[in-house]
Scaffold this motif. Structure first.
Motif, PDB file in Angstrom:
ATOM      1  N   LEU A  46       0.713  -1.236   0.045  1.00 15.41           N
ATOM      2  CA  LEU A  46      -0.207  -0.061  -0.038  1.00 15.41           C
ATOM      3  C   LEU A  46       0.722   1.226   0.028  1.00 15.41           C
ATOM      4  CD1 LEU A  46      -3.070   0.445   0.170  1.00 15.41           C
ATOM      5  CD2 LEU A  46      -2.855   0.803   2.353  1.00 15.41           C
ATOM      6  N   GLY A  47       1.950   1.139   0.822  1.00 18.84           N
ATOM      7  CA  GLY A  47       2.985   2.255   0.509  1.00 18.84           C
ATOM      8  C   GLY A  47       3.526   2.604  -0.618  1.00 18.84           C
ATOM      9  N   SER A  48       3.993   1.635  -1.368  1.00 15.69           N
ATOM     10  CA  SER A  48       4.245   1.617  -2.835  1.00 15.69           C
ATOM     11  C   SER A  48       3.244   2.209  -3.627  1.00 15.69           C
ATOM     12  CB  SER A  48       4.749   0.349  -3.250  1.00 15.69           C
ATOM     13  OG  SER A  48       5.862  -0.353  -2.617  1.00 15.69           O
ATOM     14  N   ILE A  49       1.875   2.082  -3.457  1.00 16.02           N
ATOM     15  CA  ILE A  49       0.997   2.599  -4.165  1.00 16.02           C
ATOM     16  C   ILE A  49       0.950   3.928  -4.027  1.00 16.02           C
ATOM     17  CG2 ILE A  49      -1.670   2.648  -4.604  1.00 16.02           C
ATOM     18  CD1 ILE A  49      -1.499  -0.717  -3.905  1.00 16.02           C
TER      19      ILE A  49
ATOM     20  N   GLU B   9     -11.101   5.066   0.952  1.00 11.35           N
ATOM     21  CA  GLU B   9     -11.567   3.467   0.905  1.00 11.35           C
ATOM     22  C   GLU B   9     -11.330   2.923   2.290  1.00 11.35           C
ATOM     23  OE1 GLU B   9     -13.464   2.065  -1.321  1.00 11.35           O
ATOM     24  OE2 GLU B   9     -13.240   4.099  -2.739  1.00 11.35           O
ATOM     25  N   SER B  10     -11.358   3.798   3.351  1.00 15.33           N
ATOM     26  CA  SER B  10     -11.118   3.402   4.591  1.00 15.33           C
ATOM     27  C   SER B  10      -9.857   2.648   5.095  1.00 15.33           C
ATOM     28  CB  SER B  10     -12.557   2.419   5.183  1.00 15.33           C
ATOM     29  OG  SER B  10     -13.758   3.189   4.677  1.00 15.33           O
ATOM     30  N   GLY B  11      -8.942   3.254   4.548  1.00 14.29           N
ATOM     31  CA  GLY B  11      -7.410   2.545   4.698  1.00 14.29           C
ATOM     32  C   GLY B  11      -6.699   2.969   5.953  1.00 14.29           C
ATOM     33  N   ILE B  12      -7.188   4.222   6.572  1.00 11.26           N
ATOM     34  CA  ILE B  12      -6.382   4.902   7.670  1.00 11.26           C
ATOM     35  C   ILE B  12      -6.720   4.318   8.752  1.00 11.26           C
ATOM     36  CG2 ILE B  12      -6.327   6.855   9.045  1.00 11.26           C
ATOM     37  CD1 ILE B  12      -5.286   7.234   6.097  1.00 11.26           C
ATOM     38  N   LEU B  13      -7.749   3.734   9.133  1.00 11.04           N
ATOM     39  CA  LEU B  13      -8.045   3.139  10.613  1.00 11.04           C
ATOM     40  C   LEU B  13      -7.489   1.548  10.713  1.00 11.04           C
ATOM     41  CD1 LEU B  13     -11.675   3.783  11.494  1.00 11.04           C
ATOM     42  CD2 LEU B  13      -9.531   4.600  12.453  1.00 11.04           C
ATOM     43  N   PRO B  14      -7.523   0.874   9.633  1.00  9.50           N
ATOM     44  CA  PRO B  14      -6.705  -0.369   9.587  1.00  9.50           C
ATOM     45  C   PRO B  14      -5.103  -0.337   9.812  1.00  9.50           C
ATOM     46  CG  PRO B  14      -8.180  -0.544   7.993  1.00  9.50           C
ATOM     47  CD  PRO B  14      -8.151   1.009   8.207  1.00  9.50           C
ATOM     48  N   LEU B  15      -4.510   0.845   9.116  1.00  9.45           N
ATOM     49  CA  LEU B  15      -3.133   1.076   9.360  1.00  9.45           C
ATOM     50  C   LEU B  15      -2.878   1.594  10.894  1.00  9.45           C
ATOM     51  CD1 LEU B  15      -2.739   2.877   5.870  1.00  9.45           C
ATOM     52  CD2 LEU B  15      -1.463   0.750   6.620  1.00  9.45           C
TER      53      LEU B  15
ATOM     54  N   LEU C 299      -2.858  -1.363  12.977  1.00  9.94           N
ATOM     55  CA  LEU C 299      -1.643  -2.049  12.636  1.00  9.94           C
ATOM     56  C   LEU C 299      -0.180  -1.479  13.428  1.00  9.94           C
ATOM     57  CD1 LEU C 299      -0.408  -4.563  11.007  1.00  9.94           C
ATOM     58  CD2 LEU C 299       0.056  -3.106   9.093  1.00  9.94           C
ATOM     59  N   LEU C 300      -0.282  -0.340  13.403  1.00 17.12           N
ATOM     60  CA  LEU C 300       0.657   0.610  13.836  1.00 17.12           C
ATOM     61  C   LEU C 300       0.860   0.333  15.512  1.00 17.12           C
ATOM     62  CD1 LEU C 300       2.864   2.883  13.708  1.00 17.12           C
ATOM     63  CD2 LEU C 300       1.076   4.523  14.178  1.00 17.12           C
ATOM     64  N   LYS C 301      -0.380   0.008  15.996  1.00 13.12           N
ATOM     65  CA  LYS C 301      -0.343  -0.265  17.580  1.00 13.12           C
ATOM     66  C   LYS C 301       0.089  -1.728  17.761  1.00 13.12           C
ATOM     67  CE  LYS C 301      -3.649   0.749  20.332  1.00 13.12           C
ATOM     68  NZ  LYS C 301      -5.118   0.767  21.039  1.00 13.12           N
TER      69      LYS C 301
ATOM     70  N   LEU D  49       6.415  -0.883  11.742  1.00  7.11           N
ATOM     71  CA  LEU D  49       7.248  -0.214  10.754  1.00  7.11           C
ATOM     72  C   LEU D  49       6.274  -0.038   9.411  1.00  7.11           C
ATOM     73  CD1 LEU D  49       9.955   1.353  10.511  1.00  7.11           C
ATOM     74  CD2 LEU D  49      10.808  -0.956   9.683  1.00  7.11           C
ATOM     75  N   ALA D  50       6.013  -1.051   8.865  1.00  6.60           N
ATOM     76  CA  ALA D  50       5.283  -0.916   7.590  1.00  6.60           C
ATOM     77  C   ALA D  50       4.214   0.221   7.600  1.00  6.60           C
ATOM     78  CB  ALA D  50       4.691  -2.440   7.139  1.00  6.60           C
ATOM     79  N   ALA D  51       3.379  -0.122   8.768  1.00  3.49           N
ATOM     80  CA  ALA D  51       2.028   1.072   8.971  1.00  3.49           C
ATOM     81  C   ALA D  51       2.688   2.216   8.946  1.00  3.49           C
ATOM     82  CB  ALA D  51       1.264   0.399  10.113  1.00  3.49           C
ATOM     83  N   ALA D  52       3.757   2.392   9.821  1.00  2.78           N
ATOM     84  CA  ALA D  52       4.162   3.861   9.635  1.00  2.78           C
ATOM     85  C   ALA D  52       4.831   4.535   8.503  1.00  2.78           C
ATOM     86  CB  ALA D  52       5.426   3.985  10.872  1.00  2.78           C
ATOM     87  N   ASN D  53       5.518   3.893   7.899  1.00  2.00           N
ATOM     88  CA  ASN D  53       5.940   4.086   6.586  1.00  2.00           C
ATOM     89  C   ASN D  53       4.744   4.366   5.589  1.00  2.00           C
ATOM     90  OD1 ASN D  53       8.676   4.051   7.109  1.00  2.00           O
ATOM     91  ND2 ASN D  53       8.858   1.855   6.648  1.00  2.00           N
TER      92      ASN D  53
END
Length: 600
Positions: free
Chosen positions: A178-181, A195-201, A204-206, A215-219
């Motif tokens: 998703l980061g690459s996209i 498309e409601s991607g913020i809350l899952p990220l 995941l950050l937690k 790290l992936a979520a933060a990036n």
């Protein structure tokens, strides 16, 4: 009363197409036309297949509290439209009487083929949907028919579904994808948010069980937040800031670096994020990490002068700081879960976290009184001074930029300026010493400029004569780097302008350090140098117009010669020029008191 539309549940969304499917199959059984009956039967098979898949989604929705809904809603809406068209077509084959029979019996194989193709597309969409909702193997990179004109949408859906519903290792991989996209273009960032991607990220950050996932979520959040105020505002309203601060306080250092960078990106978008971070007390973990490995327990004073180390100790021990020398480099929870891991981190990683934290403090302070107060009310200003003293390159620059932004806030708020930059206060003195050292000893203009700007911002704080400050600024008027020289002129202008109570003292000090010759040379460089140089020259002419140096350097003729073109671009300076020229004509030998006006 306002008509508030409440979004229907997934079960309610699915019930409509399932009902449509039942109606289509009944209508197909009632078809009268022998010619059309095989076509109706074929449509019925497709509808039966769709209905079975729709019921499978209903079961999944009931059994999966964390179901990722956006693709379900979008695809089910498209399926419903196609089923409605199928129902309309099949009903034409039912028994009617009279004229209606003739009208409704006008159907063709082409009509059935067209609707059949639409249903086949819906079957493809539903297969794809079930594959991502049931997936145990991560991202599905196949393309459903609904996204054939916009493939990014399908990839975003698949990634977010995996982040929200997949296994932990797959969630980290999906976040990286998703980061690459998000890196590709600005539109993709908005799609991810919509498309409601913020809350899952954020969830995941937690995920403290997997630093890789964090790290992936933060990036990916960094990529999405970059230059996107809408995205940052959405993160704030989604209560994402407390999560970011919590993870910053207690995570492995490589995660903390990324999260500090996320704080910087969000803070760049303006006051909404800045203020929310202040409420969450983000300055605490940032300053704590910035001061990592700094010795704060030495009570000794250097002969005749307190070191910055001892100033920090004294401030902490006197109860004026909310940080203790032995505080954990963590959040306000102070769990210190990763303390041992930090002790064995490489020096490069420790440098990286300090660089990122200093940049975050810089971006958070920009234009923010609340952030600047938080930093100066704790040991933050002393820590910044210490980093400026001992560090180099990017870390030193970021700390200087943070001080510059805090000083700029102080310039526009007298109460804050008097408290935070009181010349006799330990923190303010430590910072001032380092700013002067940078101005005098550093050759890099990128470092000198913020140091000069910082001192100019707090010019009104200095009482009486301050040759130790004016002298280094005057010396920079002759700097080979034009931008450094211009900033020196601007800073000196703040010392001698009418708003500065001690303008007379400062004006005389500039003359004592022979500042006029360097200033006159600066006027010949470029338009920007000319403007700011002339403003300083005008102030000197008004304040110390009887000084012989101004006559020797031809200040009057210079002002008269340069007035018109500068005033044409900056009409607000007209009165200043007029006052300066008038004052010089009063004092200079042979000057005509009634010369024609220099501007019409």
């Amino acid at each position: 009363m306002a008509n508030l539309e409440v979004e229907r549940t997934i079960q309610e969304e699915l019930s409509f197409p399932i009902l449509l499917g039942d109606r289509i199959m009944r209508a197909a059984q009632e078809a009268e036309s022998l010619r059309m009956r095989p076509d109706c039967a074929e449509l019925a098979k497709q509808v039966e297949h769709l209905s079975a898949m729709l019921r499978s989604v209903v079961k999944l929705a009931s059994a999966t509290p964390s179901l990722y809904e956006p693709p379900v809603r979008r695809i089910v809406a498209e399926v419903s439209k196609n089923l409605e068209r199928a129902l309309t077509l099949v009903r034409k084959c039912k028994k009617h009487s009279g004229v209606l029979r003739q009208v409704f019996s006008i159907t063709s194989t082409a009509d059935f083929r067209k609707v059949s193709n639409l249903l086949e597309s819906s079957i493809g969409d539903m297969k794809w949907l079930l594959s991502i909702l049931n997936s145990d193997g991560g991202i599905d990179l196949t393309l459903p028919p609904i996204a054939s004109n916009d493939p990014i949408l399908a990839w975003v859906w698949s990634c977010i579904a995996t982040i929200q519903m997949g296994q932990l290792k797959d969630r980290a991989e999906a976040a990286n994808e998703l980061g690459s996209i998000a890196k590709d273009n600005e539109r993709n960032k908005i799609i991810i948010m919509e498309e409601s991607g913020i809350l899952p990220l954020l969830k995941l950050l937690k995920e403290s069980a997997s630093p890789d996932a964090q790290l992936a979520a933060a990036n990916v959040l960094i990529n999405i937040a970059a230059d996107q105020e809408r995205v940052v505002d959405f993160i704030v309203t989604s209560l994402g800031v407390p999560i970011v601060v919590q993870v910053l306080g207690d995570s492995p250092m490589r995660v903390q670096v990324a999260v500090a960078n996320l704080v910087s990106k969000m803070a760049e978008q303006g006051p909404i994020a800045q203020e929310e971070f202040v409420r969450a007390n983000v300055t605490r973990p940032l300053i704590s990490l910035l001061s990592m490995d700094t010795v704060l327990s030495d009570p000794m004073l250097q002969a005749g002068r307190a070191s910055i180390h001892s100033l920090v100790v004294n401030l902490s021990s006197s109860g004026k700081s909310s940080f203790s020398a032995n505080s954990d480099h963590g959040s306000s929870r102070g769990s210190g879960h990763y303390r041992k891991e930090r002790e064995v981190e490489s020096s490069e990683m420790k440098k990286n976290i300090k660089i990122s934290c200093a940049e975050a403090l810089w971006k958070l302070s920009r234009g923010s009184l609340s952030t600047s107060k938080k930093i100066t009310e704790t040991k933050g200003l002393l820590c910044l001074a210490k980093m400026i003293e001992t560090e180099t390159d990017e870390l030193q620059l970021n700390c200087l930029m943070a001080v510059m932004e805090i000083a700029a806030v102080a310039e526009s708020n007298a109460d804050f300026r008097r408290v935070a930059f009181k010349p006799t206060a330990p923190a303010a003195k430590a910072v001032l010493d380092q700013l002067l050292r940078v101005i005098q000893q550093e050759n890099n203009p990128a470092l000198r400029i913020p140091a000069i700007k910082s001192i100019g911002s707090v010019a009104r704080n200095f009482p009486g004569k301050v040759p130790q400050i004016i002298g280094p600024l005057v010396a920079q008027l002759g700097n080979r780097d034009v931008d450094v020289a211009i900033e020196a002129a601007i800073a000196l202008g703040k010392f001698v302008c009418p708003d500065n109570y001690n303008f007379a003292y400062h004006s005389n000090t500039i003359m004592e350090f022979n500042g006029v010759p360097g200033l006159m040379r600066l006027l010949r460089v470029n338009d920007r140098a000319k403007k700011h140089g002339l403003v300083l020259l005008c102030y000197l002419a008004i304040n110390v117009g009887n000084n012989k140096v101004l006559e020797q350097e031809h200040a009057l003729s210079t002002l008269e010669g340069l007035a018109r073109p500068v005033i044409a671009q900056h009409p607000e300076l007209k009165d200043l020029f007029a006052k300066a020229i008038h004052n010089l004509t009063l004092y200079q030998t042979g000057a005509q008191l009634h010369r024609p006006p220099f501007v019409s």
